[in-house]
Design a protein around this motif. Structure first.
Motif, PDB file in Angstrom:
ATOM      1  N   ALA A  66      44.570   8.086  57.314  1.00  0.00           N
ATOM      2  CA  ALA A  66      45.030   6.715  57.108  1.00  0.00           C
ATOM      3  C   ALA A  66      44.880   5.902  58.389  1.00  0.00           C
ATOM      4  CB  ALA A  66      46.488   6.702  56.651  1.00  0.00           C
ATOM      5  N   VAL A  67      44.533   4.616  58.228  1.00  0.00           N
ATOM      6  CA  VAL A  67      44.420   3.701  59.363  1.00  0.00           C
ATOM      7  C   VAL A  67      45.205   2.440  59.041  1.00  0.00           C
ATOM      8  CG1 VAL A  67      42.893   2.528  60.966  1.00  0.00           C
ATOM      9  CG2 VAL A  67      42.081   4.562  59.775  1.00  0.00           C
ATOM     10  N   ILE A  68      46.144   2.084  59.930  1.00  0.00           N
ATOM     11  CA  ILE A  68      46.957   0.874  59.780  1.00  0.00           C
ATOM     12  C   ILE A  68      46.544  -0.060  60.902  1.00  0.00           C
ATOM     13  CG2 ILE A  68      49.315  -0.023  59.553  1.00  0.00           C
ATOM     14  CD1 ILE A  68      50.132   3.074  59.455  1.00  0.00           C
ATOM     15  N   SER A  69      45.751  -1.082  60.575  1.00  0.00           N
ATOM     16  CA  SER A  69      45.220  -1.887  61.667  1.00  0.00           C
ATOM     17  C   SER A  69      44.697  -3.233  61.192  1.00  0.00           C
ATOM     18  CB  SER A  69      44.069  -1.132  62.349  1.00  0.00           C
ATOM     19  OG  SER A  69      43.483  -1.901  63.380  1.00  0.00           O
ATOM     20  N   GLN A  70      44.812  -4.221  62.068  1.00  0.00           N
ATOM     21  CA  GLN A  70      44.057  -5.452  61.902  1.00  0.00           C
ATOM     22  C   GLN A  70      42.588  -5.150  62.156  1.00  0.00           C
ATOM     23  OE1 GLN A  70      46.909  -5.165  63.632  1.00  0.00           O
ATOM     24  NE2 GLN A  70      48.133  -7.045  63.580  1.00  0.00           N
ATOM     25  N   ASN A  71      41.740  -6.123  61.897  1.00  0.00           N
ATOM     26  CA  ASN A  71      40.313  -5.930  62.129  1.00  0.00           C
ATOM     27  C   ASN A  71      40.051  -5.613  63.603  1.00  0.00           C
ATOM     28  OD1 ASN A  71      39.788  -6.494  59.459  1.00  0.00           O
ATOM     29  ND2 ASN A  71      39.126  -8.591  59.808  1.00  0.00           N
ATOM     30  N   SER A  72      39.274  -4.562  63.826  1.00  0.00           N
ATOM     31  CA  SER A  72      38.918  -4.170  65.190  1.00  0.00           C
ATOM     32  C   SER A  72      37.701  -3.267  65.139  1.00  0.00           C
ATOM     33  CB  SER A  72      40.076  -3.413  65.862  1.00  0.00           C
ATOM     34  OG  SER A  72      40.243  -2.126  65.275  1.00  0.00           O
ATOM     35  N   ALA A  73      37.054  -3.095  66.282  1.00  0.00           N
ATOM     36  CA  ALA A  73      35.882  -2.218  66.344  1.00  0.00           C
ATOM     37  C   ALA A  73      36.258  -0.774  66.059  1.00  0.00           C
ATOM     38  CB  ALA A  73      35.212  -2.341  67.712  1.00  0.00           C
ATOM     39  N   ARG A  74      37.467  -0.364  66.454  1.00  0.00           N
ATOM     40  CA  ARG A  74      37.888   1.022  66.192  1.00  0.00           C
ATOM     41  C   ARG A  74      38.092   1.255  64.692  1.00  0.00           C
ATOM     42  NH1 ARG A  74      40.223  -0.444  71.068  1.00  0.00           N
ATOM     43  NH2 ARG A  74      39.735   0.947  72.837  1.00  0.00           N
ATOM     44  N   LEU A  75      38.689   0.288  64.000  1.00  0.00           N
ATOM     45  CA  LEU A  75      38.811   0.407  62.547  1.00  0.00           C
ATOM     46  C   LEU A  75      37.436   0.439  61.907  1.00  0.00           C
ATOM     47  CD1 LEU A  75      40.239   0.358  59.799  1.00  0.00           C
ATOM     48  CD2 LEU A  75      40.512  -2.118  60.068  1.00  0.00           C
ATOM     49  N   PHE A  76      36.533  -0.429  62.354  1.00  0.00           N
ATOM     50  CA  PHE A  76      35.161  -0.462  61.839  1.00  0.00           C
ATOM     51  C   PHE A  76      34.486   0.903  61.999  1.00  0.00           C
ATOM     52  CE2 PHE A  76      30.657  -1.007  63.016  1.00  0.00           C
ATOM     53  CZ  PHE A  76      30.152  -1.521  61.838  1.00  0.00           C
ATOM     54  N   THR A  77      34.625   1.503  63.171  1.00  0.00           N
ATOM     55  CA  THR A  77      34.004   2.814  63.425  1.00  0.00           C
ATOM     56  C   THR A  77      34.565   3.876  62.475  1.00  0.00           C
ATOM     57  OG1 THR A  77      33.686   2.265  65.759  1.00  0.00           O
ATOM     58  CG2 THR A  77      33.634   4.591  65.180  1.00  0.00           C
ATOM     59  N   SER A  78      35.848   3.752  62.120  1.00  0.00           N
ATOM     60  CA  SER A  78      36.477   4.742  61.240  1.00  0.00           C
ATOM     61  C   SER A  78      35.864   4.769  59.841  1.00  0.00           C
ATOM     62  CB  SER A  78      37.979   4.468  61.141  1.00  0.00           C
ATOM     63  OG  SER A  78      38.606   4.620  62.392  1.00  0.00           O
ATOM     64  N   PHE A  79      35.284   3.667  59.406  1.00  0.00           N
ATOM     65  CA  PHE A  79      34.615   3.650  58.106  1.00  0.00           C
ATOM     66  C   PHE A  79      33.512   4.705  58.052  1.00  0.00           C
ATOM     67  CE2 PHE A  79      36.939  -0.134  57.521  1.00  0.00           C
ATOM     68  CZ  PHE A  79      36.868  -0.494  56.183  1.00  0.00           C
ATOM     69  N   PHE A  80      32.934   4.991  59.202  1.00  0.00           N
ATOM     70  CA  PHE A  80      31.861   5.988  59.270  1.00  0.00           C
ATOM     71  C   PHE A  80      32.356   7.309  59.863  1.00  0.00           C
ATOM     72  CE2 PHE A  80      30.074   1.717  59.595  1.00  0.00           C
ATOM     73  CZ  PHE A  80      29.244   1.707  58.484  1.00  0.00           C
ATOM     74  N   GLY A  81      33.194   7.244  60.906  1.00  0.00           N
ATOM     75  CA  GLY A  81      33.663   8.460  61.558  1.00  0.00           C
ATOM     76  C   GLY A  81      34.529   9.332  60.662  1.00  0.00           C
ATOM     77  N   VAL A  82      35.192   8.717  59.670  1.00  0.00           N
ATOM     78  CA  VAL A  82      36.010   9.479  58.726  1.00  0.00           C
ATOM     79  C   VAL A  82      35.183   9.850  57.499  1.00  0.00           C
ATOM     80  CG1 VAL A  82      38.049   9.423  57.242  1.00  0.00           C
ATOM     81  CG2 VAL A  82      38.162   8.433  59.537  1.00  0.00           C
ATOM     82  N   SER A  83      34.757   8.858  56.726  1.00  0.00           N
ATOM     83  CA  SER A  83      34.070   9.134  55.456  1.00  0.00           C
ATOM     84  C   SER A  83      32.676   9.722  55.643  1.00  0.00           C
ATOM     85  CB  SER A  83      33.970   7.849  54.630  1.00  0.00           C
ATOM     86  OG  SER A  83      35.242   7.327  54.332  1.00  0.00           O
TER      87      SER A  83
END
Length: 509
Positions: A66-83
């Motif tokens: 789970a990721v709880i975050s406003q828009n950020s580059a780290r959240l963006f990276t998680s779209f790929f680093g997780v899935s």
């Protein structure tokens, strides 16, 4: 030959074709140290390092993160680093209260939770094995170690679980597969005309149906992502000017914020004849669309969809046959939900409910088989929205059959708000409905019957704030002596809505 579609395909292509191109311009004003302007090679390195860290933590393929975050580059990276390595991303709305977030984390079975520093306090109360604050990069990424490969990539595997408010008091977890997300992103990018020269401004929170697929589509085609942490009309105009923005997605309330900033902008409005703004969440008024065309000089495009449909169902974009029309008539035609997107089928049943069938539709609701069966009865997804198809084949959304209010682009469950109000000792009956509002689209409005005590609207709203996220709380409370019900005791909400929507041609805004 069969080759499974996975969301990592988008990043793999960007790394291969555009390795040295700036991928993301991170939000400069945030509590964590910004990542700056990483290239697609950098994003790929971070995604692999994130996957390697999840390996080290023992999170298996299929494990939830789970990721709880406003828009950020780290959240963006998680779209790929997780899935991208077979795990399941659970993006959580950062506006929710701690109990609401706790429910989502527990219900999804997340083993890892990442939180933006502004939300870090919520981590203390979560019972999960691994908790991290975004920005503590030594804990997020394991550099220099290749992640374990996803041995058997499966496009039917769940890639994300997105929680949405709906017809139940608790949010439902929408399971979207790699195939769902891949095809939605590709179809959306095709209709929006996304290309490698596009600069995409993230005015849309990425937890909303995974940014409608733009984090994937724009990446695969080599566009540049501009992160925006907080919506502000003037700041949006400034970033359009500074970064040469060409594309953004937004709820009507965001567009209104930009229009409100126009009179205070010094100089020519940036982005004229360049920016495409894609709107969804609720159909904006025709006058708003006309102002986008005339005051901003931006192209307006509308889509209709739901989290359960990944989300694209219909698309409405300017077409050659309308070139000779004035802006008033073009705006009128663009106010409709649109025509089915490529590969999407739409029908309206005898009760006036809009149904859809496509490869974008959810696999199911996480651990809720009965809700899944109900929503997918007859091989169609039942949207819960009322509408019709006009003489030109365009879908028009005219009513909302399910107990959902869309306010400022956020789904609000009427039942959830009613439950919060009924927990106040002075309330005897309550009905929550959406009423028209120019700024927010729909206003969360509560009609209440009390026990006769002198409780005020302000007290009831404050009571809700102790239980619900702020955007879910009523903005208006009207008191009544009784509420109309059917012979079986069911609330007649259509009767309650009638006086508020008088003069409107549809009961959605």
């Amino acid at each position: 030959m069969y080759y499974p579609l996975t969301v990592r395909d988008f990043l793999d292509r960007a790394e291969r074709v555009f390795p040295d191109r700036i991928a993301v311009v991170d939000e400069p004003d945030q509590p964590a140290t910004p990542l700056g302007s990483p290239t697609y090679r950098d994003v790929g390195t971070l995604a692999r390092a994130q996957a390697a860290r999840l390996d080290r933590l023992g999170v298996p393929v299929g494990g939830r993160v789970a990721v709880i975050s406003q828009n950020s580059a780290r959240l963006f990276t998680s779209f790929f680093g997780v899935s991208g390595w077979g795990r399941v991303l659970v993006p959580v709305n950062f506006r929710l209260t701690t109990p609401e977030i706790d429910y989502i984390v527990r219900h999804s079975g997340a083993e890892v939770v990442y939180a933006d520093p502004s939300c870090a306090g919520v981590l203390d109360g979560l019972d999960v094995p691994h908790k991290f604050v975004l920005g503590d990069d030594d804990a997020l990424y394991l550099h220099g170690v290749e992640p374990r490969p996803w041995d058997a990539p499966d496009e039917a595997a769940t890639a994300t679980i997105n929680y949405t408010s709906g017809t139940t008091a608790r949010p439902k977890g929408v399971q979207l597969t790699h195939r769902n997300l891949w095809l939605n992103a590709t179809v959306f990018a095709l209709h929006a005309g996304v290309g490698d020269r596009d600069v995409y401004l993230h005015t849309l929170p990425m937890f909303h149906a995974n940014g409608w697929g733009m984090p994937y589509g724009v990446t695969g085609l080599g566009g540049r992502h501009i992160m925006l942490r907080q919506v502000d009309g003037t700041e949006i105009l400034r970033r359009v000017e500074e970064h040469g923005v060409t594309l953004m997605c937004a709820a009507p309330a965001v567009v209104n914020a930009v229009l409100d900033a126009v009179p205070h902008w010094d100089g020519e409005i940036p982005g004229r004849d360049r920016v495409r703004v894609i709107c969804a969440g609720a159909p904006p008024p025709t006058r708003t669309i006309q102002r986008i065309l005339d005051d901003l000089g931006w192209e307006f495009m509308q889509i209709y969809g739901l989290t359960e449909t990944s989300p694209v169902v219909t698309v409405n974009r300017m077409r050659a046959e309308w070139d000779g029309l004035d802006s008033t008539e073009r705006a009128r035609r663009l106010s409709r939900a649109g025509v089915p997107a490529l590969g999407v089928r739409v029908d309206v049943d005898v009760d006036g409910e809009v149904l859809t069938a496509s490869n974008h539709n959810l696999d199911g609701y996480w651990e809720q088989p009965e809700e899944t069966a109900k929503a997918q009865a007859g091989g169609w997804f039942h949207t819960g929205d009322g509408g019709y198809v006009d003489d030109e084949g365009y879908v028009v959304i005219s009513d909302r059959k399910k107990d959902v209010i869309i306010s400022g682009g956020e789904n609000v469950s009427s039942i959830e708000v009613e439950d919060a109000l009924m927990s106040h000792p002075a309330i005897r009956e309550v009905a929550v409905i959406g009423t028209p509002d120019e700024k927010w689209g729909e206003l969360v409005t509560a009609l209440v019957v009390t026990d006769g005590s002198a409780v005020t609207a302000e007290e009831l709203i404050a009571h809700c704030r102790t239980r619900l996220a702020g955007y879910k709380c009523p903005k208006r409370v009207d008191f009544a002596e009784s509420l109309p019900r059917t012979a079986t005791g069911k609330l007649r909400k259509f009767k309650l809505r009638e006086p508020y929507w008088a003069g409107h041609d549809r009961q959605v805004h």
